[in-house]
Motif scaffolding. Structure first.
Motif, mmCIF file in Angstrom:
data_model
loop_
_atom_site.group_PDB
_atom_site.id
_atom_site.type_symbol
_atom_site.label_atom_id
_atom_site.label_comp_id
_atom_site.label_asym_id
_atom_site.label_seq_id
_atom_site.Cartn_x
_atom_site.Cartn_y
_atom_site.Cartn_z
ATOM 1 N N ILE A 107 0.839 -1.205 0.000
ATOM 2 C CA ILE A 107 0.000 0.000 0.000
ATOM 3 C C ILE A 107 0.874 1.254 0.000
ATOM 4 O O ILE A 107 0.599 2.217 -0.716
ATOM 5 C CB ILE A 107 -0.970 -0.020 1.206
ATOM 6 N N THR A 110 2.568 1.581 -3.572
ATOM 7 C CA THR A 110 1.626 2.050 -4.595
ATOM 8 C C THR A 110 1.122 3.459 -4.273
ATOM 9 O O THR A 110 0.857 4.241 -5.183
ATOM 10 C CB THR A 110 0.437 1.079 -4.728
ATOM 11 N N GLY A 111 1.026 3.779 -2.991
ATOM 12 C CA GLY A 111 0.631 5.139 -2.600
ATOM 13 C C GLY A 111 1.681 6.170 -2.976
ATOM 14 O O GLY A 111 1.351 7.290 -3.378
ATOM 15 N N ARG A 114 1.269 6.778 -6.554
ATOM 16 C CA ARG A 114 0.077 7.612 -6.783
ATOM 17 C C ARG A 114 0.388 9.083 -6.481
ATOM 18 O O ARG A 114 -0.081 9.982 -7.177
ATOM 19 C CB ARG A 114 -1.095 7.136 -5.933
ATOM 20 N N ASN A 132 -1.454 0.744 -11.084
ATOM 21 C CA ASN A 132 -1.086 1.221 -9.756
ATOM 22 C C ASN A 132 -2.321 1.592 -8.939
ATOM 23 O O ASN A 132 -2.418 1.263 -7.753
ATOM 24 C CB ASN A 132 -0.143 2.416 -9.886
ATOM 25 N N ASP A 133 -3.282 2.264 -9.561
ATOM 26 C CA ASP A 133 -4.503 2.646 -8.845
ATOM 27 C C ASP A 133 -5.289 1.424 -8.373
ATOM 28 O O ASP A 133 -5.732 1.359 -7.227
ATOM 29 C CB ASP A 133 -5.395 3.520 -9.732
ATOM 30 N N SER A 135 -4.092 -1.619 -8.005
ATOM 31 C CA SER A 135 -3.290 -2.343 -7.014
ATOM 32 C C SER A 135 -3.425 -1.708 -5.638
ATOM 33 O O SER A 135 -3.548 -2.410 -4.630
ATOM 34 C CB SER A 135 -1.811 -2.350 -7.423
ATOM 35 N N HIS A 136 -3.388 -0.380 -5.576
ATOM 36 C CA HIS A 136 -3.521 0.328 -4.298
ATOM 37 C C HIS A 136 -4.865 -0.010 -3.647
ATOM 38 O O HIS A 136 -4.919 -0.340 -2.448
ATOM 39 C CB HIS A 136 -3.383 1.832 -4.537
#
Length: 171
Positions: A107, A110-111, A114, A132-133, A135-136
């Motif tokens: 998290i 991936t954050g 983002r 990525n979005d 996955s988050h």
């Protein structure tokens, strides 16, 4: 120690009592503000409920999410230092802790991507951005599901290390 004697666990530190509620409130707020960045609160009239108007404002939830991420980083640093300073000798990480650490790390990574995507001079491909979005969001959902499962099974982060018993020496 007698074989049927009850296990004696070390007295818990204050960190063990304080960190968990802070962590749970922080994760709830991160989830709430994360979902708030999608227009679901306004679309489903949740933002019309008195006291929840702020959930329909994108930039409010966006900055609260960033602020929560900063506090989460500080909490992670504190927990890591506390574990290695106080608990490592008396407690071991449980299997549930390793699952949670993996999900939280995913998290966080991936954050970070983002966040980088939102900078004006950083451009990612649309496919990577979507991956990525999703996955988050998926890692956050997995963290929520695993949190419920670990709560039901009462799998904590730490397990006390077994007390080493040394056989009496007959010298």
């Amino acid at each position: 120690m007698k074989p049927n004697a009850p296990k004696r666990y070390p007295k818990p530190y204050i960190e063990q009592k304080v960190i968990k509620p802070v962590y749970l409130v922080l994760l709830f707020m991160m989830g709430l503000t994360g979902f708030g960045q999608m227009p679901i609160f306004k679309r489903y009239y949740i933002a019309d409920i008195p006291g929840l108007e702020w959930t329909g404002k994108f930039y409010v939830t966006h900055y609260l999410h960033y602020l929560g991420a900063i506090v989460l980083f500080v909490l992670f640093a504190y927990v890591i230092v506390t574990y290695f300073g106080l608990f490592r000798r008396s407690h071991a990480l449980s299997k549930a802790a390793y699952v949670r650490i993996f999900l939280l790390a995913a998290i966080v990574v991936t954050g970070i991507f983002r966040t980088l995507k939102n900078l004006p001079n950083v451009v990612f491909s649309p496919n990577f951005t979507m991956f990525n979005d999703i996955s988050h969001l998926a890692f956050m959902m997995l963290l929520m599901v695993s949190g419920i499962v670990f709560s039901i099974t009462k799998s904590g982060w730490l397990v006390p290390r077994a007390f080493r018993q040394t056989a009496p020496r007959n010298d």
